[in-house]
Design an enzyme around this catalytic site. Structure first.
Site, PDB file in Angstrom:
ATOM      1  N   ASN A   1      32.833  42.127  75.514  1.00 36.59           N
ATOM      2  CA  ASN A   1      31.380  42.339  75.429  1.00 36.59           C
ATOM      3  C   ASN A   1      30.998  43.473  74.489  1.00 36.59           C
ATOM      4  O   ASN A   1      29.862  43.532  74.032  1.00 36.59           O
ATOM      5  CB  ASN A   1      30.786  42.530  76.815  1.00 36.59           C
ATOM      6  CG  ASN A   1      30.391  41.183  77.394  1.00 36.59           C
ATOM      7  OD1 ASN A   1      29.849  40.352  76.683  1.00 36.59           O
ATOM      8  ND2 ASN A   1      30.695  40.966  78.649  1.00 36.59           N
TER       9      ASN A   1
ATOM     10  N   HIS B   1      37.031  40.481  85.074  1.00 37.61           N
ATOM     11  CA  HIS B   1      35.968  39.885  84.269  1.00 37.61           C
ATOM     12  C   HIS B   1      36.376  38.502  83.760  1.00 37.61           C
ATOM     13  O   HIS B   1      37.098  38.381  82.780  1.00 37.61           O
ATOM     14  CB  HIS B   1      35.621  40.839  83.112  1.00 37.61           C
ATOM     15  CG  HIS B   1      34.482  40.373  82.282  1.00 37.61           C
ATOM     16  ND1 HIS B   1      34.369  40.624  80.936  1.00 37.61           N
ATOM     17  CD2 HIS B   1      33.383  39.636  82.605  1.00 37.61           C
ATOM     18  CE1 HIS B   1      33.264  40.068  80.485  1.00 37.61           C
ATOM     19  NE2 HIS B   1      32.653  39.465  81.464  1.00 37.61           N
TER      20      HIS B   1
ATOM     21  N   GLU C   1      39.596  39.783  81.824  1.00 43.18           N
ATOM     22  CA  GLU C   1      39.826  41.212  81.567  1.00 43.18           C
ATOM     23  C   GLU C   1      40.006  41.902  82.923  1.00 43.18           C
ATOM     24  O   GLU C   1      39.124  41.801  83.785  1.00 43.18           O
ATOM     25  CB  GLU C   1      38.628  41.823  80.827  1.00 43.18           C
ATOM     26  CG  GLU C   1      38.543  41.410  79.373  1.00 43.18           C
ATOM     27  CD  GLU C   1      37.276  41.927  78.677  1.00 43.18           C
ATOM     28  OE1 GLU C   1      37.323  42.170  77.478  1.00 43.18           O
ATOM     29  OE2 GLU C   1      36.232  42.078  79.344  1.00 43.18           O
TER      30      GLU C   1
ATOM     31  N   SER D   1      30.192  42.450  83.628  1.00 42.63           N
ATOM     32  CA  SER D   1      30.458  42.259  82.201  1.00 42.63           C
ATOM     33  C   SER D   1      30.488  43.591  81.454  1.00 42.63           C
ATOM     34  O   SER D   1      30.925  43.632  80.305  1.00 42.63           O
ATOM     35  CB  SER D   1      29.350  41.424  81.568  1.00 42.63           C
ATOM     36  OG  SER D   1      29.151  40.239  82.263  1.00 42.63           O
TER      37      SER D   1
HETATM   38  N1  LIG Z   1      26.766  34.381  82.901  1.00 43.00           N
HETATM   39  C1  LIG Z   1      27.844  34.694  82.196  1.00 43.00           C
HETATM   40  O1  LIG Z   1      28.126  34.112  81.141  1.00 43.00           O
HETATM   41  C2  LIG Z   1      28.771  35.779  82.695  1.00 43.00           C
HETATM   42  C3  LIG Z   1      30.068  35.863  82.164  1.00 43.00           C
HETATM   43  C4  LIG Z   1      30.947  36.830  82.658  1.00 43.00           C
HETATM   44  C5  LIG Z   1      30.524  37.717  83.625  1.00 43.00           C
HETATM   45  N2  LIG Z   1      29.241  37.635  84.113  1.00 43.00           N
HETATM   46  C6  LIG Z   1      28.843  38.594  85.143  1.00 43.00           C
HETATM   47  O2  LIG Z   1      28.913  37.945  86.402  1.00 43.00           O
HETATM   48  C7  LIG Z   1      27.896  38.484  87.270  1.00 43.00           C
HETATM   49  C8  LIG Z   1      27.018  37.355  87.773  1.00 43.00           C
HETATM   50  O3  LIG Z   1      26.439  36.719  86.667  1.00 43.00           O
HETATM   51  P1  LIG Z   1      25.883  35.212  86.769  1.00 43.00           P
HETATM   52  O4  LIG Z   1      25.654  34.750  85.392  1.00 43.00           O
HETATM   53  O5  LIG Z   1      26.718  34.414  87.686  1.00 43.00           O
HETATM   54  O6  LIG Z   1      24.453  35.496  87.443  1.00 43.00           O
HETATM   55  P2  LIG Z   1      23.501  34.477  88.218  1.00 43.00           P
HETATM   56  O7  LIG Z   1      22.142  35.048  88.115  1.00 43.00           O
HETATM   57  O8  LIG Z   1      23.744  33.078  87.797  1.00 43.00           O
HETATM   58  O9  LIG Z   1      24.034  34.590  89.740  1.00 43.00           O
HETATM   59  C9  LIG Z   1      23.932  35.766  90.486  1.00 43.00           C
HETATM   60  C10 LIG Z   1      23.846  35.374  91.948  1.00 43.00           C
HETATM   61  O10 LIG Z   1      23.858  36.551  92.756  1.00 43.00           O
HETATM   62  C11 LIG Z   1      23.016  36.315  93.861  1.00 43.00           C
HETATM   63  N3  LIG Z   1      22.648  37.623  94.417  1.00 43.00           N
HETATM   64  C12 LIG Z   1      21.803  38.538  93.919  1.00 43.00           C
HETATM   65  N4  LIG Z   1      21.771  39.619  94.719  1.00 43.00           N
HETATM   66  C13 LIG Z   1      22.650  39.369  95.720  1.00 43.00           C
HETATM   67  C14 LIG Z   1      23.083  40.091  96.841  1.00 43.00           C
HETATM   68  N5  LIG Z   1      22.609  41.294  97.097  1.00 43.00           N
HETATM   69  N6  LIG Z   1      23.994  39.507  97.647  1.00 43.00           N
HETATM   70  C15 LIG Z   1      24.496  38.284  97.375  1.00 43.00           C
HETATM   71  N7  LIG Z   1      24.127  37.554  96.326  1.00 43.00           N
HETATM   72  C16 LIG Z   1      23.208  38.103  95.517  1.00 43.00           C
HETATM   73  C17 LIG Z   1      21.844  35.517  93.333  1.00 43.00           C
HETATM   74  O11 LIG Z   1      21.204  34.795  94.363  1.00 43.00           O
HETATM   75  C18 LIG Z   1      22.554  34.619  92.311  1.00 43.00           C
HETATM   76  O12 LIG Z   1      22.919  33.395  92.901  1.00 43.00           O
HETATM   77  C19 LIG Z   1      27.151  39.557  86.475  1.00 43.00           C
HETATM   78  O13 LIG Z   1      27.712  40.805  86.737  1.00 43.00           O
HETATM   79  C20 LIG Z   1      27.428  39.128  85.042  1.00 43.00           C
HETATM   80  O14 LIG Z   1      27.330  40.192  84.130  1.00 43.00           O
HETATM   81  C21 LIG Z   1      28.353  36.677  83.684  1.00 43.00           C
END
Ligand SMILES: NC(=O)c1ccc[n+]([C@@H]2O[C@H](COP(=O)([O-])OP(=O)(O)OC[C@H]3O[C@@H](n4cnc5c(N)ncnc54)[C@H](O)[C@@H]3O)[C@@H](O)[C@H]2O)c1
Length: 283
Positions: free
Chosen positions: A189, A139, A151, A118
């Site tokens: 963001n 993104h 994005e 993000s």
């Molecule tokens: N949540 C949102 O609204 C949103 C929106 C857009 C982008 N993002 C981005 O997407 C990414 C993930 O966010 P999210 O909300 O899905 O997080 P989340 O915490 O729901 O999921 C992250 C996952 O990654 C896994 N994980 C952690 N370390 C790992 C590794 N070394 N190998 C494999 N898996 C691993 C965890 O077990 C978890 O299931 C981040 O970079 C975040 O900034 C999030």
């Protein structure tokens, strides 16, 4: 020609992106370090497809086909056969760098590596690979099945060809790609930081309640969700990590400073919808 998509991380974003990729006809390998998360992700995907059928958005046959195209995996090596990788793990540069280093060692030289970060630097993530020209930001927004925008973030060394492939893939997923430069928080963001930050300051000063601020923003601003509802949906931990990352990358510019309320909620483990408790309580 891209046939298979590997997704690293099956959390909020990873499982949503997996659904969208499978619906677009790709074979999907969904990897997570946690068996529990993978199990929950597959249950969630099944339920989302079931609701899609119920609402008449997809046919039962399409849902079955898409679901069977998603392969949950706990072995990182299984990502090696994917043509296109989308990383969606924690918003932590060190964790992402480690993953890209490992991906670089197993994927084919022509594979495209993307991050759903993000806010973090695509150029920094790409620097860990032998092919930084094949690394690009992708993104997606939450929830990926509904949100149209993607994005596409060009790192310092991302090639035109890689950017085009990412845009084409987004279009195949029925998304609208917008290409932007590699800058902290990209477009959305960056614009969204004061949306959350000022709402948290209003709350801390006792100007209004969570419910009142959300209601006013929706009623008068025309937003679909208020800042607190949205932070709960995103995950307080994810939102806090993004705010911290933008703040740090802009050399501690005060206008991007995170709020102590966010840190306290993360420390307390009240992370929003995913823990059933955030600014609101969920059943
Ligand atoms: N949540 C949102 O609204 C949103 C929106 C857009 C982008 N993002 C981005 O997407 C990414 C993930 O966010 P999210 O909300 O899905 O997080 P989340 O915490 O729901 O999921 C992250 C996952 O990654 C896994 N994980 C952690 N370390 C790992 C590794 N070394 N190998 C494999 N898996 C691993 C965890 O077990 C978890 O299931 C981040 O970079 C975040 O900034 C999030």
């Amino acid at each position: 020609m891209i046939k298979s998509v590997g997704i690293v991380g099956a959390g909020t974003m990873g499982n949503g992106i997996a659904q969208v990729a499978a619906r677009a006809g790709f074979d999907v390998v969904l990897y997570d370090i946690s068996t529990e998360v993978l199990k929950d992700a597959m249950a969630r995907i099944k339920e989302d497809f079931r609701r899609g059928v119920e609402k008449g958005k997809i046919t039962a046959t399409e849902a079955t086909e898409a679901f069977s195209a998603i392969h949950p995996r706990r072995n990182f090596g299984d990502m090696g056969n994917a043509d296109f990788i989308i990383e969606a793990v924690a918003e932590d540069l060190n964790v992402k760098k480690e993953i890209f280093k490992k991906l670089d060692a197993i994927v084919a030289p022509e594979a495209i590596l993307t991050s759903n970060t993000s806010s973090l630097s695509i150029s920094a993530i790409a620097s860990l690979t032998k092919t930084p020209e094949s690394v690009v930001g992708m993104h997606f927004f939450n929830p990926p099945a509904l949100m149209k925008l993607v994005e596409v973030v060009r790192g310092r060394q991302t090639s035109d060809e890689t950017t085009k492939t990412a845009c084409d893939l987004a279009l195949r997923m029925k998304k609208i790609p917008v290409v932007c430069k590699d800058t902290p928080g990209f477009i959305v963001n960056r614009v969204a930081r004061p949306f959350y930050g000022e709402a948290l300051r209003l709350l801390a000063e006792g100007v209004a309640t969570v419910e009142e601020i959300d209601m006013i923003v929706k009623m008068e601003g025309g937003f679909k969700m208020g800042p607190f509802e949205l932070m709960d949906l995103i995950g307080i931990d994810v939102n806090y990590a993004v705010t911290k990352s933008v703040y740090e990358q802009f050399f501690h510019e005060p206008r991007f400073r995170p709020h102590p309320i966010q840190r306290q909620m993360v420390e307390a483990g009240t992370l929003g919808r995913k823990t059933k408790k955030g600014f609101y309580t969920y059943k």
